[in-house]
Design a protein around this motif. Sequence first.
Motif, PDB file in Angstrom:
ATOM      1  N   TYR A 286       0.920  -1.191  -0.123  1.00 24.79           N
ATOM      2  CA  TYR A 286       0.037  -0.090  -0.046  1.00 24.79           C
ATOM      3  C   TYR A 286       1.025   1.141   0.136  1.00 24.79           C
ATOM      4  O   TYR A 286       0.271   2.324  -0.273  1.00 24.79           O
ATOM      5  CB  TYR A 286      -0.972   0.003   1.363  1.00 24.79           C
ATOM      6  N   ALA A 287       2.092   1.268   0.334  1.00 21.49           N
ATOM      7  CA  ALA A 287       2.860   2.494   0.379  1.00 21.49           C
ATOM      8  C   ALA A 287       2.895   3.206  -0.925  1.00 21.49           C
ATOM      9  O   ALA A 287       2.641   4.389  -1.115  1.00 21.49           O
ATOM     10  CB  ALA A 287       4.204   2.109   0.930  1.00 21.49           C
ATOM     11  N   HIS A 288       3.229   2.331  -2.022  1.00 18.86           N
ATOM     12  CA  HIS A 288       3.478   2.817  -3.526  1.00 18.86           C
ATOM     13  C   HIS A 288       1.990   3.502  -3.884  1.00 18.86           C
ATOM     14  O   HIS A 288       1.657   4.345  -4.641  1.00 18.86           O
ATOM     15  CB  HIS A 288       3.765   1.739  -4.234  1.00 18.86           C
ATOM     16  N   ILE A 289       0.723   2.877  -3.485  1.00 23.50           N
ATOM     17  CA  ILE A 289      -0.417   3.336  -3.568  1.00 23.50           C
ATOM     18  C   ILE A 289      -0.946   4.697  -3.073  1.00 23.50           C
ATOM     19  O   ILE A 289      -1.240   5.761  -3.770  1.00 23.50           O
ATOM     20  CB  ILE A 289      -1.625   2.460  -3.366  1.00 23.50           C
ATOM     21  N   GLN A 290      -0.282   4.840  -1.723  1.00 25.92           N
ATOM     22  CA  GLN A 290      -0.469   6.411  -1.211  1.00 25.92           C
ATOM     23  C   GLN A 290       0.202   7.432  -1.855  1.00 25.92           C
ATOM     24  O   GLN A 290       0.024   8.424  -2.279  1.00 25.92           O
ATOM     25  CB  GLN A 290       0.051   6.277   0.272  1.00 25.92           C
ATOM     26  N   GLN A 291       1.536   6.935  -2.515  1.00 23.36           N
ATOM     27  CA  GLN A 291       2.425   7.788  -3.074  1.00 23.36           C
ATOM     28  C   GLN A 291       2.004   8.196  -4.429  1.00 23.36           C
ATOM     29  O   GLN A 291       1.958   9.319  -4.847  1.00 23.36           O
ATOM     30  CB  GLN A 291       3.870   7.153  -3.201  1.00 23.36           C
ATOM     31  N   GLN A 292       1.518   7.175  -5.162  1.00 17.54           N
ATOM     32  CA  GLN A 292       0.602   7.567  -6.394  1.00 17.54           C
ATOM     33  C   GLN A 292      -0.483   8.526  -6.184  1.00 17.54           C
ATOM     34  O   GLN A 292      -0.870   9.415  -6.951  1.00 17.54           O
ATOM     35  CB  GLN A 292       0.288   6.128  -7.055  1.00 17.54           C
ATOM     36  N   THR A 293      -1.326   8.150  -5.232  1.00 15.41           N
ATOM     37  CA  THR A 293      -2.513   8.959  -4.942  1.00 15.41           C
ATOM     38  C   THR A 293      -2.055  10.558  -4.693  1.00 15.41           C
ATOM     39  O   THR A 293      -2.665  11.543  -5.115  1.00 15.41           O
ATOM     40  CB  THR A 293      -3.268   8.499  -3.600  1.00 15.41           C
ATOM     41  N   ILE A 294      -1.002  10.844  -3.820  1.00 11.34           N
ATOM     42  CA  ILE A 294      -0.543  11.998  -3.598  1.00 11.34           C
ATOM     43  C   ILE A 294      -0.174  12.700  -4.772  1.00 11.34           C
ATOM     44  O   ILE A 294      -0.327  13.904  -4.934  1.00 11.34           O
ATOM     45  CB  ILE A 294       0.822  11.960  -2.739  1.00 11.34           C
ATOM     46  N   LYS A 295       0.435  12.026  -5.882  1.00  9.92           N
ATOM     47  CA  LYS A 295       0.748  12.806  -6.947  1.00  9.92           C
ATOM     48  C   LYS A 295      -0.480  13.292  -7.758  1.00  9.92           C
ATOM     49  O   LYS A 295      -0.455  14.055  -8.383  1.00  9.92           O
ATOM     50  CB  LYS A 295       1.704  11.894  -7.710  1.00  9.92           C
ATOM     51  N   GLU A 296      -1.384  12.329  -8.138  1.00 11.49           N
ATOM     52  CA  GLU A 296      -2.675  12.463  -8.641  1.00 11.49           C
ATOM     53  C   GLU A 296      -3.717  13.620  -7.898  1.00 11.49           C
ATOM     54  O   GLU A 296      -4.110  14.535  -8.559  1.00 11.49           O
ATOM     55  CB  GLU A 296      -3.425  11.373  -8.687  1.00 11.49           C
TER      56      GLU A 296
END
Length: 445
Positions: A286-296
């Motif tokens: 889930y860490a990479h999902i959070q990071q991608q969500t921040i970018k979006e």
Amino acid sequence: MSFDIIPYEPDNTDQTATRQRTTPMIRAHRSHPYIRSAAVSRTPSQASGSVIMSPDDIDSVQGGSESNLKKKCIVPKLNMGDYSVEERFALEWIHEKIVMDMFSTTGWLPNVSREDKRNIHAYVVELVAQTNQKHGCNIAVTDCVAAYVTDPLIHCRTRYIDAANSSVDDYGLEPVGKNLSTGAHRQYMIDRRAAIYNSRNPFEYFLHGQEPLGDRIRLVLYGNKSVEKAHIEQWYADPKSPLFNEAFRRTITTTPINALSWTTVAMRYVIDRRAIGAPRFSTREYAHIQQQTIKEMQRAYDSRLHGEAFRALLLGIHLRGSQVLMKKLGLLSPGRFIYLPESEEEMTMPRNSVNITQPPSMSELLHSDGLKQSLLQEGLFADASSMPPFADASSMPPFADASSMPPFTDASSRPFFPEADFNLDFDSNYFAQGTSDNQAYRVQF
């Protein structure tokens, strides 16, 4: 900013034993000109049977790999009795500080590779250094202190899950009123999960919300009410939140994108757990999902189309959360001295329903009975018959010319003005101003 990294190999038992016996010395950072280690080393209590996990094992609790789970690094619990009152207060502050950093800036700290672990340790060293400077302490970074500092990250993520789980039923993952077999029931949940994860269908996407707009429905990016509810419950209603500390609360004026992303990724996990049985809220998953969500989210924030609405949403979540927080603290909710309209509809209304009162024109004022009565009462004229007709507003002052101005009464009959020439003029607030024998008179009509 650079750091001097302390190498730490968890598989090297000799090194681990050495680090437990001694406190490593770190050179002063140029931004903090003092030594990170303490002159007096604290010895953790060996009597306590309680243990907590080291920083190297944070991800195990949150769902790390099975190999990590099997080789937990057990560190004796920090004995607070070894510390002064001031140092205990400082250690409590650092607990709030690390969670506040996670809320506003750092996000999910990766803790998978050895490089990740070294970065976390360097971050802990920096936090303890800040704490020592702020509180005038000399706390050393031992294994016990490092584990104590990072402990809130474990419990905070657990509370994320609890807050999100209270809203997971809003997504309709369970079939209602359908007599399905076990396999069909499971497939329904899998299909429903896939549908709400499809951002190509934004009106179904699990993070977006909707609001009525006339005879249409408007999309609200990242404005899902269930996500907002979980976010406020976690950060503004939980007494363990760092926002209950006024000093930390003052550092934010809106909802940080980083903070909202935590709620979204926790919501995703509880949906996964319900629909497909996801076992752990792990860094790997889930860490990479959070990071991608921040970018979006940042992309929406900077967008010409969505930016203004998204910024308003972030502010609105923060203000609504602050209302909850103030009530929890027993304080009055932040009031509004002047009401600020919150929608376009409030900015307009039908013309025939508006009753606008305009001040009278100068011409209307000069021809009004009220002005004449005021002039008589103040003794400017002997009686109404001696009062000439006034000129209109285009020929100010109020007499058409000097020849139309009658002689004023003498001082014996009207003591308001001495016997003398008198000049009369009007200002913008409908005051008559007179001067006589270098004395000023002012009358409001």
